[in-house]
Motif scaffolding. Structure first.
Motif, PDB file in Angstrom:
ATOM      1  N   ALA A 264       0.852  -1.193   0.000  1.00  0.00           N
ATOM      2  CA  ALA A 264       0.000   0.000   0.000  1.00  0.00           C
ATOM      3  C   ALA A 264       0.889   1.244   0.000  1.00  0.00           C
ATOM      4  O   ALA A 264       2.095   1.179  -0.259  1.00  0.00           O
ATOM      5  CB  ALA A 264      -0.901  -0.020   1.241  1.00  0.00           C
ATOM      6  N   GLY A 265       0.246   2.399   0.255  1.00  0.00           N
ATOM      7  CA  GLY A 265       0.996   3.633   0.470  1.00  0.00           C
ATOM      8  C   GLY A 265       1.789   4.103  -0.734  1.00  0.00           C
ATOM      9  O   GLY A 265       1.451   3.824  -1.882  1.00  0.00           O
TER      10      GLY A 265
ATOM     11  N   THR B 106       5.852   4.134   8.169  1.00  0.00           N
ATOM     12  CA  THR B 106       5.141   3.145   8.976  1.00  0.00           C
ATOM     13  C   THR B 106       6.041   1.936   9.215  1.00  0.00           C
ATOM     14  O   THR B 106       6.949   1.663   8.427  1.00  0.00           O
ATOM     15  CB  THR B 106       3.852   2.630   8.285  1.00  0.00           C
ATOM     16  OG1 THR B 106       4.207   1.876   7.125  1.00  0.00           O
ATOM     17  CG2 THR B 106       2.927   3.762   7.890  1.00  0.00           C
TER      18      THR B 106
ATOM     19  N   MET C  53      -2.493   8.608   2.552  1.00  0.00           N
ATOM     20  CA  MET C  53      -2.412   8.800   3.999  1.00  0.00           C
ATOM     21  C   MET C  53      -1.555  10.031   4.298  1.00  0.00           C
ATOM     22  O   MET C  53      -0.429  10.136   3.815  1.00  0.00           O
ATOM     23  CB  MET C  53      -1.774   7.570   4.636  1.00  0.00           C
ATOM     24  CG  MET C  53      -1.557   7.708   6.104  1.00  0.00           C
ATOM     25  SD  MET C  53      -0.714   6.233   6.685  1.00  0.00           S
ATOM     26  CE  MET C  53      -0.083   6.849   8.227  1.00  0.00           C
TER      27      MET C  53
ATOM     28  N   SER D 126      -6.168   1.287   7.984  1.00  0.00           N
ATOM     29  CA  SER D 126      -5.718   0.264   7.039  1.00  0.00           C
ATOM     30  C   SER D 126      -6.876  -0.706   6.829  1.00  0.00           C
ATOM     31  O   SER D 126      -7.830  -0.732   7.614  1.00  0.00           O
ATOM     32  CB  SER D 126      -4.511  -0.480   7.600  1.00  0.00           C
ATOM     33  OG  SER D 126      -4.942  -1.434   8.542  1.00  0.00           O
TER      34      SER D 126
ATOM     35  N   ARG E  84      -6.922  -3.545   7.584  1.00  0.00           N
ATOM     36  CA  ARG E  84      -6.952  -4.473   8.707  1.00  0.00           C
ATOM     37  C   ARG E  84      -7.377  -3.793   9.992  1.00  0.00           C
ATOM     38  O   ARG E  84      -7.277  -4.329  11.076  1.00  0.00           O
ATOM     39  CB  ARG E  84      -5.570  -5.111   8.852  1.00  0.00           C
ATOM     40  CG  ARG E  84      -5.162  -5.810   7.571  1.00  0.00           C
ATOM     41  CD  ARG E  84      -3.698  -5.750   7.278  1.00  0.00           C
ATOM     42  NE  ARG E  84      -3.135  -4.414   7.335  1.00  0.00           N
ATOM     43  CZ  ARG E  84      -1.901  -4.138   6.942  1.00  0.00           C
ATOM     44  NH1 ARG E  84      -1.135  -5.081   6.482  1.00  0.00           N
ATOM     45  NH2 ARG E  84      -1.452  -2.910   7.019  1.00  0.00           N
TER      46      ARG E  84
ATOM     47  N   CYS F 265      -5.308   2.301  -2.654  1.00  0.00           N
ATOM     48  CA  CYS F 265      -4.173   3.125  -3.126  1.00  0.00           C
ATOM     49  C   CYS F 265      -3.984   2.917  -4.627  1.00  0.00           C
ATOM     50  O   CYS F 265      -3.751   3.859  -5.383  1.00  0.00           O
ATOM     51  CB  CYS F 265      -2.880   2.745  -2.417  1.00  0.00           C
ATOM     52  SG  CYS F 265      -2.974   2.738  -0.627  1.00  0.00           S
TER      53      CYS F 265
END
Ligand code: PXL
Length: 297
Positions: free
Chosen positions: A32-33, A56, A94, A124, A126, A230
């Motif tokens: 992601a991201g 992160t 983010m 997220s 999750r 994303c």
């Protein structure tokens, strides 16, 4: 002896790719991201420039820690790029802090002709929370009015609309009412994704000033994927940068995302990672529509 200097302005280079400026956080898994943004934007033929908003610590099972980057550093990274090269589209993921939201809002207000694709990442997939009440409030007040396309999932659309309705005293009644509220708050378009709903198929709906523009229904894939939102937002940003009209870009980006997810792989013990470069391995054309997978409603 005479020397000849090469005239590189005459070199037979192709035109440079359009530039997408991504503001997002680093995900070391590259699911992601920022890593998802860079892979997606580059895979679709644009140049991904990247302003990191947070670091992160995570694996494919969850996020352990978030370190927001100082707001001044975010602004400095972006200003240096913007003074040097033309940016075709801004992509926001983010953001990590109120200072980041405020700094980015100020920067994009200086470029009113550059479209803004905003994936309002609040948590997220999750469930790790990325945005507190203050960040939410800053997003609603400072970024939504400057957004060309907002790409919330159903959890995000509810939280953002709730934030808005608390401001004006009225509560939204349904997901589509929530999406319309975000359009009223200043987003030109809202693409509400249906991945988190318990429907047989995934239905993504695009809303504009005059209500629902289109809805696309996709076969639901069996896995749990890290970074699907994303990928979708970055793909829309890339297609817009390539000059595609918005509704077409939204369809092409969904198709590209579905194919990336379908080709995804499981490297760790948690979620699958989309393969944004699926076409490199399969020889597929990333732009060819998959007739089997999509149905417009
Ligand atoms: O998928 C949303 C997202 C965005 N950005 C970063 C993330 C995640 C989800 O985990 O880690 C950095």
């Amino acid at each position: 002896m005479t020397t000849q200097s090469a005239d590189i302005s005459q070199a037979p280079f192709a035109a440079p790719p359009p530039v997408v400026l991504c503001f997002s956080a680093s995900d070391p898994t590259a699911g992601a991201g920022m890593q998802a943004d860079v892979l997606t934007v580059a895979s679709l033929g644009c140049h991904p420039t990247s302003v990191i908003t947070a670091l992160t610590v995570q694996d494919t099972m969850g996020v352990e820690a978030v370190l927001p980057i100082d707001g001044g550093w975010i602004v400095d990274q972006a200003r240096a790029l913007l003074e040097d090269m033309p940016v075709a589209v801004f992509k926001l993921g983010m953001l990590g802090s109120v200072e980041a939201v405020a700094g980015i809002a100020e920067i994009i207000s200086d470029y009113p002709d550059v479209p803004v694709v905003f994936d309002p990442v609040l948590a997220s997939g999750r469930g790790d929370q990325f945005a507190d009440e203050e960040i939410l409030e800053a997003m609603v007040g400072l970024l939504l009015p400057q957004t060309t396309l907002l790409t919330p999932n159903s959890l995000e659309v509810r939280r953002l609309a709730q934030e808005l309705s608390e401001l004006d005293g009225e509560g939204p009644v349904s997901l589509s009412a929530a999406a319309r509220l975000l359009v009223e708050a200043g987003c030109e378009y809202v693409l509400l994704t249906g991945t988190h709903e318990s429907t047989e198929h995934v239905i993504n709906s695009l809303y504009g000033k005059h209500g629902k523009v289109r809805a696309d229904t996709w076969d639901r894939l069996p896995g749990s994927y890290h970074g699907s939102g994303c990928t979708l937002a970055a793909a829309v940003a890339a297609y817009l940068a390539l000059g595609m009209p918005l509704a077409e870009a939204v369809v092409a980006a969904q198709d590209y995302t579905w194919r990336s997810l379908a080709a995804g792989f499981r490297l760790g013990m948690g979620q699958f990672i989309p393969d944004r470069l699926f076409w490199v391995r399969s020889g597929d054309d990333p732009e060819a529509a998959d007739e089997e997978a999509v149905h417009e409603t």
